[in-house]
Design a protein around this motif. Structure first.
Motif, short mmCIF file in Angstrom:
data_model
loop_
_atom_site.label_atom_id
_atom_site.label_comp_id
_atom_site.label_asym_id
_atom_site.label_seq_id
_atom_site.Cartn_x
_atom_site.Cartn_y
_atom_site.Cartn_z
N GLY A 45 0.71 -1.40 -0.23
CA GLY A 45 0.61 0.20 -0.07
C GLY A 45 1.12 1.18 0.25
O GLY A 45 0.81 1.75 -0.53
N VAL A 46 1.82 1.70 1.10
CA VAL A 46 2.42 2.73 0.68
C VAL A 46 3.57 2.80 -0.86
O VAL A 46 3.45 3.56 -1.20
N LEU A 47 3.68 1.28 -1.77
CA LEU A 47 4.22 1.99 -2.05
C LEU A 47 3.44 1.93 -3.57
O LEU A 47 3.90 2.30 -4.12
N TYR A 48 2.18 1.58 -3.32
CA TYR A 48 1.02 2.38 -3.93
C TYR A 48 0.93 3.82 -4.12
O TYR A 48 0.70 4.58 -4.92
N SER A 49 1.69 3.78 -2.90
CA SER A 49 0.50 5.15 -2.95
C SER A 49 1.79 6.47 -3.19
O SER A 49 1.78 7.77 -3.46
N LYS A 50 3.65 5.59 -3.17
CA LYS A 50 4.37 6.65 -4.09
C LYS A 50 4.31 6.45 -5.33
O LYS A 50 4.81 7.27 -6.01
N TYR A 51 3.61 5.20 -5.85
CA TYR A 51 4.60 4.57 -7.47
C TYR A 51 3.15 4.85 -8.47
O TYR A 51 3.02 5.08 -9.89
N ARG A 52 2.07 4.26 -7.22
CA ARG A 52 1.12 3.55 -8.19
C ARG A 52 -0.45 4.04 -7.71
O ARG A 52 -1.28 3.51 -7.39
N PRO A 53 -0.20 5.48 -7.40
CA PRO A 53 -2.24 5.67 -6.43
C PRO A 53 -3.20 5.60 -7.19
O PRO A 53 -3.87 5.47 -6.26
N GLU A 54 -2.92 5.12 -8.42
CA GLU A 54 -4.20 4.89 -8.96
C GLU A 54 -4.75 3.30 -9.01
O GLU A 54 -6.48 3.19 -8.71
N ALA A 55 -4.10 2.67 -8.21
CA ALA A 55 -4.73 1.17 -7.43
C ALA A 55 -4.69 0.78 -6.41
O ALA A 55 -5.15 0.21 -5.70
N LEU A 56 -4.51 2.69 -5.50
CA LEU A 56 -4.38 2.61 -3.64
C LEU A 56 -5.36 2.03 -3.26
O LEU A 56 -5.88 1.57 -1.80
N MET A 57 -6.67 2.97 -3.65
CA MET A 57 -7.70 2.29 -3.09
C MET A 57 -8.97 1.42 -3.11
O MET A 57 -8.97 1.23 -2.28
N ASP A 58 -8.20 0.51 -4.08
CA ASP A 58 -8.35 -0.63 -4.54
C ASP A 58 -8.32 -1.35 -3.60
O ASP A 58 -8.30 -2.18 -3.03
N HIS A 59 -6.60 -1.68 -3.33
CA HIS A 59 -6.08 -2.04 -2.35
C HIS A 59 -6.01 -2.13 -0.55
O HIS A 59 -6.33 -3.04 -0.12
N ILE A 60 -6.33 -0.77 -0.69
CA ILE A 60 -7.13 -0.35 0.38
C ILE A 60 -8.24 -0.81 0.94
O ILE A 60 -8.40 -1.00 2.11
N LYS A 61 -9.03 -1.20 -0.01
CA LYS A 61 -10.51 -1.62 -0.35
C LYS A 61 -10.50 -3.04 0.62
O LYS A 61 -11.61 -3.52 1.31
N VAL A 62 -9.72 -3.47 0.06
CA VAL A 62 -9.74 -5.44 -0.24
C VAL A 62 -8.86 -5.51 1.06
O VAL A 62 -9.01 -6.54 2.16
N TYR A 63 -7.96 -4.97 1.61
CA TYR A 63 -7.05 -5.37 2.18
C TYR A 63 -6.71 -4.64 3.40
O TYR A 63 -5.65 -4.88 4.80
N TRP A 64 -7.60 -4.01 3.95
CA TRP A 64 -7.67 -2.99 5.50
C TRP A 64 -7.51 -3.38 6.70
O TRP A 64 -6.15 -3.10 7.18
N SER A 65 -8.37 -4.40 6.43
CA SER A 65 -8.06 -5.17 7.29
C SER A 65 -6.75 -5.86 8.01
O SER A 65 -6.67 -6.67 9.27
N ARG A 66 -5.81 -6.23 6.73
CA ARG A 66 -4.46 -6.85 7.31
C ARG A 66 -3.81 -6.07 7.09
O ARG A 66 -2.46 -6.12 7.39
N MET A 67 -3.71 -4.59 7.35
CA MET A 67 -2.71 -3.49 7.27
C MET A 67 -2.64 -3.27 8.39
O MET A 67 -3.46 -3.14 9.75
#
Length: 142
Positions: A45-67
């Motif tokens: 998620g941190v990497l997405y926030s830096k390098y692929r912000p378009e994938a960040l929200m989807d990642h957070i919505k799916v995996y927020w409980s494991r972060m």
């Protein structure tokens, strides 16, 4: 990637060499491993926030409980991904922070339903009054 002990060193090494896409690909493969560590989900998620912000929200919505939510939240705030930060605050039941985030970054983070739900759960009266005033100015017709 199963061992969290070397994860930060691995990420630092790849980032220093500029292999961002390869690192993200490696981390994405690590998501499917049995017993994947919290650090894999968080650091991806941190990497997405830096390098692929378009994938960040989807990642957070799916995996927020494991972060690790505090670390992910700091990364979102550092990269100014306010919508994602607000989402994490709501999921973490930090309603005061979520309302404040929506007020301060309304152009990207404000949603009518989320705001009204958060406002009903705010504990700090000052934030509640600030939220009511904001709501009356920002969305008086809703």
């Amino acid at each position: 990637i199963v061992s969290p002990d070397h994860l930060d060193d691995l990420i630092g090494h790849y980032e220093n060499l500029g292999y961002f896409d390869e690192l993200i690909s490696l981390m994405e493969q690590g998501l499917g491993l049995d017993g994947a560590h919290t650090g894999v989900f968080t650091n991806l998620g941190v990497l997405y926030s830096k390098y692929r912000p378009e994938a960040l929200m989807d990642h957070i919505k799916v995996y927020w409980s494991r972060m690790n939510l505090p670390k992910m939240l700091r990364a979102c705030e550092r990269a100014r991904h306010w919508e994602e930060a607000c989402y994490l605050q709501i999921e973490n039941k930090e309603y005061d922070s979520a309302c404040t985030c929506m007020i301060e970054h309304a152009e990207v983070a404000w949603e009518h339903n989320k705001f009204t739900e958060c406002a009903m759960k705010v504990r700090n009266q000052e934030i509640l009054y600030k939220g009511i005033n904001f709501y009356l100015e920002f969305a008086p017709m809703k």
